[in-house]
Design a protein around this motif. Structure first.
Motif, mmCIF file in Angstrom:
data_model
loop_
_atom_site.group_PDB
_atom_site.id
_atom_site.type_symbol
_atom_site.label_atom_id
_atom_site.label_comp_id
_atom_site.label_asym_id
_atom_site.label_seq_id
_atom_site.Cartn_x
_atom_site.Cartn_y
_atom_site.Cartn_z
ATOM 1 N N VAL A 58 74.680 -17.492 38.415
ATOM 2 C CA VAL A 58 76.026 -17.707 37.885
ATOM 3 C C VAL A 58 76.628 -16.362 37.500
ATOM 4 N N PRO A 59 77.958 -16.272 37.509
ATOM 5 C CA PRO A 59 78.599 -15.011 37.138
ATOM 6 C C PRO A 59 78.454 -14.739 35.643
ATOM 7 N N THR A 60 78.395 -13.458 35.300
ATOM 8 C CA THR A 60 78.344 -13.046 33.902
ATOM 9 C C THR A 60 79.686 -12.438 33.516
ATOM 10 N N ALA A 61 79.895 -12.258 32.236
ATOM 11 C CA ALA A 61 81.165 -11.728 31.738
ATOM 12 C C ALA A 61 81.440 -10.320 32.258
ATOM 13 N N ASP A 62 80.399 -9.560 32.544
ATOM 14 C CA ASP A 62 80.575 -8.175 33.005
ATOM 15 C C ASP A 62 80.718 -8.064 34.520
ATOM 16 N N GLY A 63 80.851 -9.188 35.215
ATOM 17 C CA GLY A 63 81.051 -9.172 36.662
ATOM 18 C C GLY A 63 79.766 -9.235 37.470
ATOM 19 N N GLY A 64 78.628 -9.276 36.818
ATOM 20 C CA GLY A 64 77.351 -9.388 37.515
ATOM 21 C C GLY A 64 76.985 -10.850 37.734
ATOM 22 N N VAL A 65 75.738 -11.075 38.071
ATOM 23 C CA VAL A 65 75.209 -12.432 38.209
ATOM 24 C C VAL A 65 73.858 -12.499 37.524
ATOM 25 N N ARG A 66 73.455 -13.710 37.180
ATOM 26 C CA ARG A 66 72.132 -13.934 36.612
ATOM 27 C C ARG A 66 71.727 -15.369 36.879
ATOM 28 N N TYR A 67 70.416 -15.621 36.839
ATOM 29 C CA TYR A 67 69.946 -16.987 36.972
ATOM 30 C C TYR A 67 70.152 -17.706 35.649
ATOM 31 N N ALA A 68 70.593 -18.940 35.745
ATOM 32 C CA ALA A 68 70.798 -19.762 34.564
ATOM 33 C C ALA A 68 70.585 -21.214 34.947
ATOM 34 N N GLY A 69 70.335 -22.018 33.943
ATOM 35 C CA GLY A 69 70.092 -23.424 34.198
ATOM 36 C C GLY A 69 70.861 -24.314 33.259
ATOM 37 N N PRO A 70 70.736 -25.609 33.447
ATOM 38 C CA PRO A 70 71.495 -26.562 32.647
ATOM 39 C C PRO A 70 71.068 -26.612 31.192
ATOM 40 N N ASP A 71 69.905 -26.033 30.852
ATOM 41 C CA ASP A 71 69.438 -26.107 29.474
ATOM 42 C C ASP A 71 69.922 -24.947 28.610
ATOM 43 N N HIS A 72 70.706 -24.022 29.168
ATOM 44 C CA HIS A 72 71.287 -22.939 28.387
ATOM 45 C C HIS A 72 72.524 -23.434 27.661
ATOM 46 N N SER A 73 72.985 -22.669 26.694
ATOM 47 C CA SER A 73 74.229 -23.033 26.014
ATOM 48 C C SER A 73 75.373 -22.929 27.015
ATOM 49 N N ALA A 74 76.362 -23.776 26.867
ATOM 50 C CA ALA A 74 77.473 -23.813 27.826
ATOM 51 C C ALA A 74 78.205 -22.489 27.885
ATOM 52 N N GLU A 75 78.422 -21.841 26.769
ATOM 53 C CA GLU A 75 79.168 -20.588 26.754
ATOM 54 C C GLU A 75 78.412 -19.485 27.475
ATOM 55 N N GLU A 76 77.099 -19.452 27.310
ATOM 56 C CA GLU A 76 76.331 -18.344 27.857
ATOM 57 C C GLU A 76 76.076 -18.470 29.348
ATOM 58 N N THR A 77 75.614 -19.620 29.806
ATOM 59 C CA THR A 77 75.149 -19.646 31.182
ATOM 60 C C THR A 77 75.454 -20.899 31.974
ATOM 61 N N SER A 78 75.979 -21.920 31.406
ATOM 62 C CA SER A 78 76.227 -23.135 32.156
ATOM 63 C C SER A 78 77.711 -23.464 32.125
ATOM 64 N N PRO A 79 78.520 -22.605 32.752
ATOM 65 C CA PRO A 79 79.958 -22.811 32.673
ATOM 66 C C PRO A 79 80.362 -24.107 33.351
ATOM 67 N N GLY A 80 81.435 -24.699 32.855
ATOM 68 C CA GLY A 80 81.933 -25.925 33.447
ATOM 69 C C GLY A 80 82.488 -25.666 34.826
ATOM 70 N N LEU A 81 82.716 -26.731 35.533
ATOM 71 C CA LEU A 81 83.215 -26.632 36.904
ATOM 72 C C LEU A 81 84.518 -25.850 36.970
ATOM 73 N N GLU A 82 85.429 -26.104 36.048
ATOM 74 C CA GLU A 82 86.716 -25.415 36.069
ATOM 75 C C GLU A 82 86.541 -23.900 35.955
ATOM 76 N N ARG A 83 85.682 -23.471 35.065
ATOM 77 C CA ARG A 83 85.475 -22.034 34.844
ATOM 78 C C ARG A 83 84.847 -21.361 36.071
ATOM 79 N N ILE A 84 83.809 -21.968 36.635
ATOM 80 C CA ILE A 84 83.173 -21.297 37.774
ATOM 81 C C ILE A 84 84.010 -21.402 39.038
ATOM 82 N N LEU A 85 84.785 -22.493 39.177
ATOM 83 C CA LEU A 85 85.688 -22.566 40.328
ATOM 84 C C LEU A 85 86.707 -21.437 40.264
ATOM 85 N N GLY A 86 87.254 -21.197 39.079
ATOM 86 C CA GLY A 86 88.229 -20.128 38.916
ATOM 87 C C GLY A 86 87.662 -18.774 39.279
ATOM 88 N N ALA A 87 86.368 -18.581 39.024
ATOM 89 C CA ALA A 87 85.737 -17.286 39.280
ATOM 90 C C ALA A 87 85.217 -17.143 40.709
#
Length: 156
Positions: A58-87
């Protein structure tokens, strides 16, 4: 067989711990981190583990990527569909009951996972590659609704 399942469960726990403790950008980086912890796994085993753990890049705030899963906090690593679609969204088109969505490289699996979690009644399922998602809809009219919704969410 029991030891193989315990082994797998332990390996999965280490993978979760590693991706929670630091940004892990690639499978090769994760393989090296696992090797340092005593787990020598093949690329195919690691790919299967990532799929089973529902981990995606998933994308990170600094423009990179990292592995993340559904058990992370929503703000940190499990962005909603709207947020990741926009990115990550590039374009969408369809024919019949099929929708093809193109994303930025590495974005398809994260978007498909987020779409699957939405459980839209118009969508039978998704198949994701690296930058392309095939979305199978229930009908031609469902396809039209899905395309409109995806385009709207991507612009939000």
């Amino acid at each position: 067989m029991l030891s193989a399942m315990t082994n797998k469960r332990d390996r999965h726990a280490v993978i979760r711990e590693l991706i929670h403790s630091r940004p892990v950008e690639s499978q090769e980086e994760l393989r090296k981190l696992l090797r340092n912890r005593g787990w020598d796994v093949t690329q195919s085993t690691l790919s299967r583990d990532l799929r089973e753990l529902r981990l995606a890049r998933v994308p990170t705030a600094d423009g990179g990527v990292r592995y993340a899963g559904p058990d992370h906090s929503a703000e940190e690593t499990s962005p909603g569909l709207e947020r990741i679609l926009g990115a990550l969204f590039r374009d969408v088109d369809g024919v019949g009951e099929l929708v093809v969505m193109h994303t930025l490289p590495g974005g398809a699996q994260a978007i498909a996972e987020a779409m699957d979690a939405e459980e839209w009644p118009d969508v039978l399922g998704t198949i994701a590659g690296d930058n392309t998602i095939l979305i199978i809809c229930r009908s031609g009219s469902a396809r039209e609704r899905v395309i409109r919704l995806l385009a709207k969410l991507a612009k939000a």
